[in-house]
Write an enzyme that holds these catalytic residues in place. Structure first.
Site, short mmCIF file in Angstrom:
data_model
loop_
_atom_site.label_atom_id
_atom_site.label_comp_id
_atom_site.label_asym_id
_atom_site.label_seq_id
_atom_site.Cartn_x
_atom_site.Cartn_y
_atom_site.Cartn_z
N LYS A 101 -12.73 -4.29 -4.16
CA LYS A 101 -13.64 -3.16 -3.98
C LYS A 101 -12.92 -1.83 -4.08
O LYS A 101 -13.54 -0.80 -4.28
CB LYS A 101 -14.40 -3.26 -2.65
CG LYS A 101 -13.55 -3.14 -1.38
CD LYS A 101 -14.48 -3.04 -0.17
CE LYS A 101 -13.95 -3.68 1.09
NZ LYS A 101 -12.70 -3.13 1.61
N LYS B 214 0.83 -1.21 0.00
CA LYS B 214 0.00 0.00 0.00
C LYS B 214 0.86 1.25 0.00
O LYS B 214 0.52 2.24 -0.65
CB LYS B 214 -0.94 0.00 1.20
CG LYS B 214 -2.09 -0.99 1.08
CD LYS B 214 -3.23 -0.63 2.02
CE LYS B 214 -4.42 -1.55 1.85
NZ LYS B 214 -5.52 -1.21 2.76
N LYS C 251 -7.28 -10.45 -8.31
CA LYS C 251 -8.48 -10.63 -7.49
C LYS C 251 -9.45 -9.47 -7.69
O LYS C 251 -9.02 -8.33 -7.83
CB LYS C 251 -8.03 -10.67 -6.02
CG LYS C 251 -8.93 -11.43 -5.09
CD LYS C 251 -8.27 -11.63 -3.76
CE LYS C 251 -9.02 -10.88 -2.69
NZ LYS C 251 -8.58 -11.17 -1.33
P1 AMP Z 1 -11.13 -6.44 1.13
O1 AMP Z 1 -12.20 -6.10 0.15
O2 AMP Z 1 -9.84 -6.79 0.51
O3 AMP Z 1 -11.03 -5.39 2.21
O4 AMP Z 1 -11.58 -7.78 1.87
C1 AMP Z 1 -12.70 -7.86 2.73
C2 AMP Z 1 -13.13 -9.32 2.83
O5 AMP Z 1 -13.67 -9.79 1.60
C3 AMP Z 1 -12.01 -10.28 3.18
O6 AMP Z 1 -12.51 -11.29 4.04
C4 AMP Z 1 -11.62 -10.88 1.85
O7 AMP Z 1 -11.09 -12.17 1.95
C5 AMP Z 1 -12.96 -10.90 1.11
N1 AMP Z 1 -12.70 -10.71 -0.33
C6 AMP Z 1 -12.23 -9.57 -0.90
N2 AMP Z 1 -12.12 -9.70 -2.23
C7 AMP Z 1 -12.51 -10.96 -2.52
C8 AMP Z 1 -12.62 -11.71 -3.74
N3 AMP Z 1 -12.29 -11.17 -4.91
N4 AMP Z 1 -13.06 -12.98 -3.68
C9 AMP Z 1 -13.39 -13.52 -2.48
N5 AMP Z 1 -13.32 -12.88 -1.30
C10 AMP Z 1 -12.88 -11.61 -1.31
#
Ligand code: AMP
Ligand code: TRP
Length: 340
Positions: free
Chosen positions: A202, A117, A199
């Site tokens: 968001k 980051k 991946k």
């Molecule tokens: P983040 O969006 O990276 O802050 O992640 C928040 C939660 O969502 C975490 O538990 C991640 O493992 C899950 N997560 C985020 N992106 C994905 C994705 N593309 N596929 C599956 N799980 C996700």
């Protein structure tokens, strides 16, 4: 409710730093809903974590409320679980400071997420971004969480939380519960619609790369239609050679429960176009009830305010025991009674 249950305590949170999207639903939120059966759960919107990188204030406020409503719309039950906004409970900041004073620079410097980051931030990297694992440790230790469901990228932060908790306990006597990571066995990993080798995220700058939980039906259909595909036409699961269609198959399976083989058979000879049309429709149908519940709650300010206040009060009550104990242990004078 919540305080005196005997089920193990489980805590998780997501940063309101983007639109909550289907990856978060399949990989986290849905699982959180199920975990309510077996655990005493706390789910927070970690807005204090979000400001480790620049945020637009109005948007941050809006997203924090959207996230809370989406947690509830997806099935988190505010009666059973403690659902709250992190910044409403000041004990998070307070314990983060105490824990930060027991965390070493060397430990924080090793965090790969910080390095990644910070690399993206260019010149003015916020000290909070470096300090962030101390805040995450506070989130977890405040509530005596036994289990913390997180994705792979948070493994290192959880390890650090355990180290700091153990260190503190050794120095001052048993104070914190040492949490265990919880890696859910189910939960698909959804890849980006524009680049199936990374991946779905968001916080991506390109909204076409993800389906937000609040995307209107037409936007969902269009994003799926425009999702990149591999050369070829066959709907077959082969993540190495055909990452794009494989991802769209994982996505379908995450909502229909079908196996890859079942999907392949259903689309034999039909091609990508037809496959995408159906997938768009499935997502529209599946997200509709969540969107409906979201709208009802988001527009009902009185209920939302009440739920938010109740969640904060419950979290506050639970956090207080730990923060007072930690303060005593390190030698802070007892707080004058009227400030407790
Ligand atoms: P983040 O969006 O990276 O802050 O992640 C928040 C939660 O969502 C975490 O538990 C991640 O493992 C899950 N997560 C985020 N992106 C994905 C994705 N593309 N596929 C599956 N799980 C996700
Ligand atoms: N750091 C986590 C993330 O970026 C979010 C988070 C903050 C969290 N505090 C937490 C997750 C406590 C689990 C427990 O995804």
């Amino acid at each position: 409710m919540g305080d005196d249950r005997t089920m193990p305590v489980l805590l998780s949170g997501m940063q309101p730093s983007g639109d909550l999207m289907i990856g978060n639903l399949c990989g986290a939120l849905r699982n959180w809903v199920k975990l309510q059966e077996e655990y005493d759960c706390l789910y927070c919107v970690v807005d204090m974590h979000a400001i480790t990188v620049p945020q637009e204030p109005k948007l941050l406020r809006k997203r924090s409320l959207d996230f809370l409503c989406l947690y509830l719309a997806a099935g988190i039950d505010p009666e059973r679980s403690t659902v709250f906004v992190q910044s409403h409970v000041s004990a998070h900041a307070e314990l983060a400071w105490i824990l930060g004073c027991h965390t070493y620079m060397g430990e924080l410097s090793r965090m790969t997420q910080y390095k990644e980051k910070a690399g993206k931030q260019g010149k003015n990297i916020r000290a909070g971004l470096f300090f962030y694992p101390a805040l995450m440790a506070a989130d977890i230790l405040l509530y005596g969480a036994n289990l913390v469901p997180v994705g792979d990228d948070q493994r290192q932060h959880l390890e650090l939380t355990r180290d700091v908790a153990q260190r503190f306990n050794r120095m001052y006597g048993e104070t914190f519960v040492v949490p265990e990571p919880y890696f859910p066995e189910v939960g698909a990993r959804i890849m980006s619609l524009t680049d199936p080798t990374s991946k779905m995220s968001k916080s991506s700058d390109n909204p076409k790369s993800y389906i937000a939980l609040l995307d209107p039906p037409d936007v969902i259909r269009s994003k799926i239609r425009k999702a990149v595909t591999d050369s070829g036409t066959e709907v077959a699961f082969d993540p190495e050679r055909r990452p794009a269609i494989s991802n769209l198959m994982v996505l379908r399976s995450a909502f229909t429960g079908e196996s890859m083989e079942e999907i392949r058979e259903a689309y034999a000879g039909k091609g990508y176009g037809a496959y995408k049309e159906d997938l768009g429709e499935i997502l529209v149908q599946e997200l509709a009830p969540i969107q409906q519940r979201f709208r009802e709650l988001r527009e009902d300010k009185a209920t939302l305010d009440r739920l938010m206040a109740e969640g904060a009060a419950r979290a506050e009550r639970r956090a207080r025991k730990t923060i007072e104990k930690a303060r005593r242990r390190i030698g802070f004078p007892a707080r004058p009674v009227k400030h407790r």
